[in-house]
Design an enzyme around this catalytic site. Structure first.
Site, PDB file in Angstrom:
ATOM      1  N   GLY A 175      31.351  46.073  43.504  1.00 55.28           N
ATOM      2  CA  GLY A 175      32.069  45.879  44.764  1.00 55.28           C
ATOM      3  C   GLY A 175      32.501  47.185  45.414  1.00 55.28           C
ATOM      4  O   GLY A 175      32.364  48.271  44.827  1.00 55.28           O
ATOM      5  N   HIS A 176      33.042  47.071  46.598  1.00 53.40           N
ATOM      6  CA  HIS A 176      33.424  48.271  47.350  1.00 53.40           C
ATOM      7  C   HIS A 176      34.581  49.022  46.702  1.00 53.40           C
ATOM      8  O   HIS A 176      35.477  48.446  46.124  1.00 53.40           O
ATOM      9  CB  HIS A 176      33.745  47.958  48.809  1.00 53.40           C
ATOM     10  N   ASN A 177      34.479  50.351  46.778  1.00 52.98           N
ATOM     11  CA  ASN A 177      35.516  51.256  46.286  1.00 52.98           C
ATOM     12  C   ASN A 177      35.698  51.238  44.778  1.00 52.98           C
ATOM     13  O   ASN A 177      36.690  51.769  44.268  1.00 52.98           O
ATOM     14  CB  ASN A 177      36.860  50.968  46.979  1.00 52.98           C
ATOM     15  N   SER A 217      37.473  47.952  44.070  1.00 52.38           N
ATOM     16  CA  SER A 217      38.537  48.896  43.756  1.00 52.38           C
ATOM     17  C   SER A 217      38.880  48.988  42.278  1.00 52.38           C
ATOM     18  O   SER A 217      39.879  49.624  41.930  1.00 52.38           O
ATOM     19  CB  SER A 217      39.815  48.592  44.553  1.00 52.38           C
ATOM     20  N   GLN A 246      33.684  48.292  57.060  1.00 47.83           N
ATOM     21  CA  GLN A 246      33.455  49.003  55.804  1.00 47.83           C
ATOM     22  C   GLN A 246      32.954  50.391  56.178  1.00 47.83           C
ATOM     23  O   GLN A 246      31.754  50.602  56.361  1.00 47.83           O
ATOM     24  CB  GLN A 246      32.471  48.218  54.941  1.00 47.83           C
TER      25      GLN A 246
END
Lengths: 339, 339, 339
Positions: free
Chosen positions: A239-241, A259, A198
């Protein structure tokens, strides 16, 4: 602590309100139901209008429309709730934070801490991180590596910025929040998980507020982004992005998977979920505990779930839900006509 | 930090990939959409195939099937996502952790800390606990009593292992997680709750990963167990005496109630719930925000809930859900025939 | 640690139980399935009755009704689970907490700490806060400003009491919980959020227990209140100005929005949600992951949601849910007759 006092006339002048009735001294704020004669109350929600007759509040902030129903001193406001918020802030105790670094803090030699920042007890600040003037890093906070904390940010207590987190100005983070932990990215190889690195960070715009024990993961490639003035309640998971548009607010325990892109001025109810890689346009309202399973392209209010029922009735409906396709097929003039 | 560089040929040799086209130097990784000519991108999801034509990535990792659509340098992989994960790891900054005990740490006299372990600032380690070689106990972590941290574990920051937690090797725990707190066990006596002592512990297998602010309670009698290579995202709650099979992964905010047993290679979606004392067999997928109310004995995908609708339409369906049994009874050729 | 031992006769005398069969020494407790001959087991749930025949437990606690099925030593109890809890507590290791303030703690000059309280390593205690005799403030805990911690409270580790939190006596708080953070109150002014000051506090009654990483916000005006003996599991979110009645218990990940009032002796299932400004009367049970969208005035059990199905079948039912109003209108002798 000595509480300050103000006259109703002072408040009117300060916040551009209209004073009706006799001037009075205000020594605090309260609800219409509970305020004492030395306190100021407010009427914003018409539901509580009937409380005007009984209230003991010395001064009431309300709309001009409601002024006739108020027999005492009134302050007329276009938006009484906003006016109340401004006035109440005068009575909020403000902890004093001395500038400088508490002797128990552990600051890496490569970190830059502005002399006008306040670093509390038991804080750690990691390599290459930067704390700007006026920022408050409260007790037990942890700033990891390659982070930036902008001017006048407040990390209240036991906040973790882990890796590559960049905060704008005036960001306020409540206790226990964790920003910049690794996103949940992995791949299966020969029956075992391997981590997908990450490598991104978290970017938080000016004036955002992040609730207690909320978590915001850093991006896999590129960053997780909160635009300015985003408001997240407690125990939210981002969450990521993910990207969240300016002025969007999310209530407690909501969660957004990796995302997803959420627009500006959205309201996400408590416990609601938004699946990954979706897009939600501006000005969307998601009701509590709904699950967003597809992109939303029209502003408006969206829901999922079933209504609360007594358990016995609910069991019957729930059993029928399982038969729903069969029931529909039997119903006259069915129903291949799915929307 | 100086970023390393590699040639495409070096990467091919290192990870068993096939190089197509001219060799190039790679100085980082990115998405097809964002990567620069000095970076390596990847194509794993066919959905993004059209991005091959526009990408500026200097090197692309992809399947042999997709190679013809790639005009530049390619690395062919059987599983491009796995290959990408391996390559990306070369570019991940690795914090350096000095061995030894930070002077601000408080270590009980009966605890055993291997000289090859790294104990960060503001850490506490309680009675009879053991930290093995290569383990990293990051800033603000708390290891309580009778805990064991195996070789090369990483407790990143502000992690709590409270009581009787035994970690295998290479377990990674993200900030804010709490393992080994008392399970929620109590009995009602004369109208008041009394606690049922939680005498067990938590056992975590090798290579598990536990997300930020996740909680795993210790067992009442016997242990709560995660087998090897279990992956838990953020804000997950695992009740006492739960057992989770090897290689199972759970997304953020999922929760498992006490004494449930979950099989191997399961995938549990975000916000999903699993009731207590149930059994879920191997290779089960639970979709996001579903509630598992009975044991699952067949591999496959399971769901509950209703689809997202605009609120006005949803209100109509929701009102009808309450009448569902009545509607079904009226429908032709009913419906005592419940499955 | 040396484990204590007791004879069955001693246990009978101490807890008012009836001894059947030969007296034996008990050196620990276990489940019927796992207990060794030196341990005591129990039978509370009739489901496990068949285990009586095989158990190796030296002594079994059970109801008089079940005694005939027990061939070994038995202790007869009116409520075997309560008796077991009392006996098991004898075998629970009790950490020893020295009175006094750990040298790494940071205590504000205006805070009052009773000499009989125990303040652990890396604790901070803020201005005007008070810690009473017998209270344990474990490692990494944070007590902010204007807080009170009553006699014999236990803040286990990394607990945050942020602002104006008053705990009664014997309150136990598990690691990572945050009490007294600002409630989520704001108003929109000219397209931007402004905070509504959160001037109230949190009041927690005697004998409450609060789980790991649970959050309880302070009130906006007035306090958030937990009456005595409220039991909250992990990762619960309680909004500002909520009131929870005595002896109510909530399972993990439940959430209550602002200003809701919950009665006494309620049970709220895991992941359940309760919307703001509602009232729930005494002795209400909410099943797991249900959403309470209206006030509840009758004791009983309430639910929402749909049953778990295999995903293929669920997709069909879910599609039909969207058509439900149309299906109902077509059904014979409709259905304007909404309840």
């Amino acid at each position: 602590m000595n509480m300050p006092t103000f006259t109703a006339a002072e408040l009117a002048a300060r916040f551009g309100l209209e004073l009706r009735g006799q001037d009075r001294t205000v020594a605090g704020v309260g609800t219409l139901a509970d305020a004492s004669p030395s306190q100021l109350g407010f009427l914003a929600n018409p539901r509580y209008r009937s409380q005007l007759a009984q209230t003991r509040a010395g001064v009431v902030v309300l709309r001009a429309d409601d002024a006739d129903a108020c027999t005492g001193t009134a302050l007329l406001a276009r938006d009484p709730y906003v006016a109340f918020a401004r006035i109440a802030a005068l009575f909020e105790p403000r902890p004093v934070h001395a500038s400088g670094i508490h002797p128990t803090a552990a600051v890496d030699a490569t970190a830059q801490v502005d002399p006008g920042a306040s670093i509390g007890p038991h804080v750690s600040i990691g390599a290459r991180s930067r704390i700007d003037a006026g920022a408050i890093i409260g007790p037990g906070c942890l700033v990891g590596e390659d982070c930036e904390v902008g001017e006048d940010c407040e990390l209240q207590a036991r906040v973790t910025l882990w890796t590559r987190v960049r905060l704008g100005k005036r960001v306020r983070i409540l206790p226990g929040a964790v920003l910049g932990a690794a996103g949940f990215g992995m791949a299966m190889e020969a029956g075992r998980w391997i981590n997908v690195p990450q490598l991104g960070g978290v970017v938080v715009g000016d004036d955002c507020e992040i609730g207690a024990n909320t978590t915001i993961d850093r991006g896999a490639l590129g960053d997780t982004v909160l635009e300015e003035d985003v408001r997240l309640d407690n125990q939210i998971q981002i969450g990521h992005n993910v990207r969240i548009g300016a002025h969007t607010a999310m209530a407690g325990c909501a969660a957004v998977a990796g995302s997803a892109r959420i627009g500006r001025h959205c309201l996400v109810g408590g416990g609601a979920g938004i699946l990954g890689h979706l897009e939600v346009c501006d000005r969307v309202v998601i009701t509590a505990m709904s699950l967003v399973t597809h992109s939303i392209r029209e502003p408006g209010e969206y829901s999922s779930g079933t209504p609360l029922m007594d358990n016995r009735s609910w069991r019957k409906s729930a059993a029928r839900f399982k038969q729903l396709d069969r029931i529909a097929r039997r119903s006259p003039g069915d129903a291949k006509d799915t929307e």
